[in-house]
Motif scaffolding. Sequence first.
Motif, mmCIF file in Angstrom:
data_model
loop_
_atom_site.group_PDB
_atom_site.id
_atom_site.type_symbol
_atom_site.label_atom_id
_atom_site.label_comp_id
_atom_site.label_asym_id
_atom_site.label_seq_id
_atom_site.Cartn_x
_atom_site.Cartn_y
_atom_site.Cartn_z
ATOM 1 N N GLN A 256 0.822 -1.205 0.000
ATOM 2 C CA GLN A 256 0.000 0.000 0.000
ATOM 3 C C GLN A 256 0.860 1.261 0.000
ATOM 4 N N GLN A 257 0.200 2.400 -0.010
ATOM 5 C CA GLN A 257 0.904 3.677 -0.100
ATOM 6 C C GLN A 257 1.885 3.836 1.049
ATOM 7 N N ASN A 258 3.069 4.335 0.716
ATOM 8 C CA ASN A 258 4.095 4.552 1.735
ATOM 9 C C ASN A 258 4.819 5.860 1.437
ATOM 10 N N ASP A 259 5.780 6.170 2.297
ATOM 11 C CA ASP A 259 6.610 7.350 2.079
ATOM 12 C C ASP A 259 7.947 6.903 1.504
ATOM 13 N N ALA A 260 8.205 7.229 0.252
ATOM 14 C CA ALA A 260 9.405 6.755 -0.431
ATOM 15 C C ALA A 260 10.681 7.206 0.272
ATOM 16 N N GLU A 261 10.669 8.411 0.809
ATOM 17 C CA GLU A 261 11.864 8.901 1.499
ATOM 18 C C GLU A 261 12.156 8.076 2.745
ATOM 19 N N LEU A 262 11.116 7.754 3.502
ATOM 20 C CA LEU A 262 11.318 6.935 4.697
ATOM 21 C C LEU A 262 11.784 5.535 4.321
ATOM 22 N N VAL A 263 11.193 4.956 3.290
ATOM 23 C CA VAL A 263 11.621 3.617 2.854
ATOM 24 C C VAL A 263 13.097 3.623 2.473
ATOM 25 N N ASP A 264 13.539 4.645 1.756
ATOM 26 C CA ASP A 264 14.947 4.737 1.351
ATOM 27 C C ASP A 264 15.872 4.858 2.568
ATOM 28 N N LEU A 265 15.455 5.634 3.552
ATOM 29 C CA LEU A 265 16.280 5.799 4.760
ATOM 30 C C LEU A 265 16.354 4.503 5.555
ATOM 31 N N LEU A 266 15.272 3.779 5.595
ATOM 32 C CA LEU A 266 15.275 2.485 6.267
ATOM 33 C C LEU A 266 16.222 1.526 5.555
ATOM 34 N N ARG A 267 16.107 1.443 4.255
ATOM 35 C CA ARG A 267 16.968 0.533 3.495
ATOM 36 C C ARG A 267 18.433 0.925 3.615
ATOM 37 N N ALA A 268 18.700 2.216 3.807
ATOM 38 C CA ALA A 268 20.081 2.670 3.991
ATOM 39 C C ALA A 268 20.603 2.360 5.390
ATOM 40 N N GLY A 269 19.706 1.952 6.293
ATOM 41 C CA GLY A 269 20.128 1.609 7.648
ATOM 42 C C GLY A 269 20.410 2.806 8.529
ATOM 43 N N ASP A 270 19.904 3.969 8.153
ATOM 44 C CA ASP A 270 20.149 5.198 8.917
ATOM 45 C C ASP A 270 18.995 5.406 9.894
ATOM 46 N N GLU A 271 19.142 4.860 11.100
ATOM 47 C CA GLU A 271 18.037 4.885 12.055
ATOM 48 C C GLU A 271 17.703 6.306 12.503
ATOM 49 N N ASP A 272 18.715 7.096 12.789
ATOM 50 C CA ASP A 272 18.445 8.460 13.254
ATOM 51 C C ASP A 272 17.678 9.260 12.203
ATOM 52 N N ALA A 273 18.113 9.157 10.954
ATOM 53 C CA ALA A 273 17.434 9.893 9.889
ATOM 54 C C ALA A 273 16.034 9.351 9.636
ATOM 55 N N ALA A 274 15.876 8.042 9.742
ATOM 56 C CA ALA A 274 14.562 7.439 9.535
ATOM 57 C C ALA A 274 13.591 7.867 10.634
ATOM 58 N N VAL A 275 14.074 7.908 11.866
ATOM 59 C CA VAL A 275 13.243 8.365 12.974
ATOM 60 C C VAL A 275 12.861 9.829 12.775
ATOM 61 N N ALA A 276 13.821 10.647 12.347
ATOM 62 C CA ALA A 276 13.538 12.058 12.100
ATOM 63 C C ALA A 276 12.495 12.219 10.999
ATOM 64 N N ARG A 277 12.596 11.413 9.936
ATOM 65 C CA ARG A 277 11.622 11.494 8.851
ATOM 66 C C ARG A 277 10.239 11.067 9.340
ATOM 67 N N ALA A 278 10.183 10.042 10.169
ATOM 68 C CA ALA A 278 8.897 9.614 10.720
ATOM 69 C C ALA A 278 8.281 10.723 11.562
ATOM 70 N N ASP A 279 9.104 11.383 12.350
ATOM 71 C CA ASP A 279 8.599 12.501 13.153
ATOM 72 C C ASP A 279 8.080 13.629 12.250
ATOM 73 N N GLU A 280 8.756 13.862 11.131
ATOM 74 C CA GLU A 280 8.275 14.858 10.170
ATOM 75 C C GLU A 280 6.901 14.468 9.629
#
Length: 267
Positions: free
Chosen positions: A125-149
Motif C-alpha cells: 500500500q501507499q508509503n513514504d518513499a523517502e522513509l523507505v529509502d532511509l530504512l533501506r540505507a540503515g540510517d536509524e536516526d534519519a529514519a526516525v527524524a523522517r517519521a517525526d516529520e
Amino acid sequence: MTAASEGTTPRSYVVTGAGSGIGAATAALLRSRGHRVIGIDLRGSDIDADLSTGEGRRSVADAVRGAVGDTVDAVIAVAGVALPTSLTVRVNYFGAIATLEELLPLLRNSPAPRAVVVASFSALQQNDAELVDLLRAGDEDAAVARADELVGENQGDLIYPSTKRAIAEWVRERAVTPEWAASGIPLNAVGPGIILTPMTEPLLATAEGRDALMQVVPMPLAGPARPEAIAEVLAWLSDAPNAHITGQVVFIDGGADAVIRGPRVFD
C-alpha cells in the motif's frame, strides 16, 4: 500430539512479540508440537527486551544463549507496532533486523536453520518513499527524524506501511546473500491481511466497519484471519522441511494481493 511423539526431532525457536497476537499464537502452536520456544517481548515472556532500543536489541543474543546455549534452529521475528509514530520505525524495521543479525551466529550452528519475519499486506500500500529509502540505507536516526516529520505533517499513517515495505525488501535482498543463502538458511517473510485482534474486532462488529476495512484490504477468501492461521504458515516456513523456499513474501491475505494487483505481476 507432540513432535516427539510423532518421531520428529524437537527444535529450538526464538519468537519475538510472543506476548500477544500472532507471536503468542505461534509460540503456543510450536510448544504444542513439542518444540522448545524462547519467547521475547517487552514484558511477561521468557525474555524481556525492548527492541526499540540498542541496549534491548544487544541483550537478546546473550539472553538466548543463556536459555538454550549456542544453537537456535529458527528465529521468527513477529514483534511490531502499528502506531503512527517513530516507535514503529524502531521496532518494526531496526528491531526485527537486529534480532535476526544478532541471532545469526546461533542459527549457523543448527543443522536446519530457518528465519521468518512478519511483514504485512500493507507493504503493497501507499508509503513514504523517502522513509523507505532511509530504512533501506540503515540510517536509524534519519529514519526516525523522517517519521517525526510525517507525524508533524499529519501523514503518520504512512509510517507503518513504509516499515513493512522496507522489511519485505530487506528480506528479498538479504535472503540470497552469502551470509544467509550460503549458510543454508532460508529467510522469508509473511504478509498478513486483516487479523482478528482486540483492535480490529470492534471495527468488524458492524457492517459499516467491515465494509470500510474490506475496501482497503479486500479478502474474498474467508475474510479476516485469526492469529492461529498466520502461526501455521510461520511454523511451516521455519521448519526443517522448508529447505528451498527463500526470499519470498507469502501473503496470507484471503486474496487481497490478487484482487488489488491482479494477475500480471510477472511482467
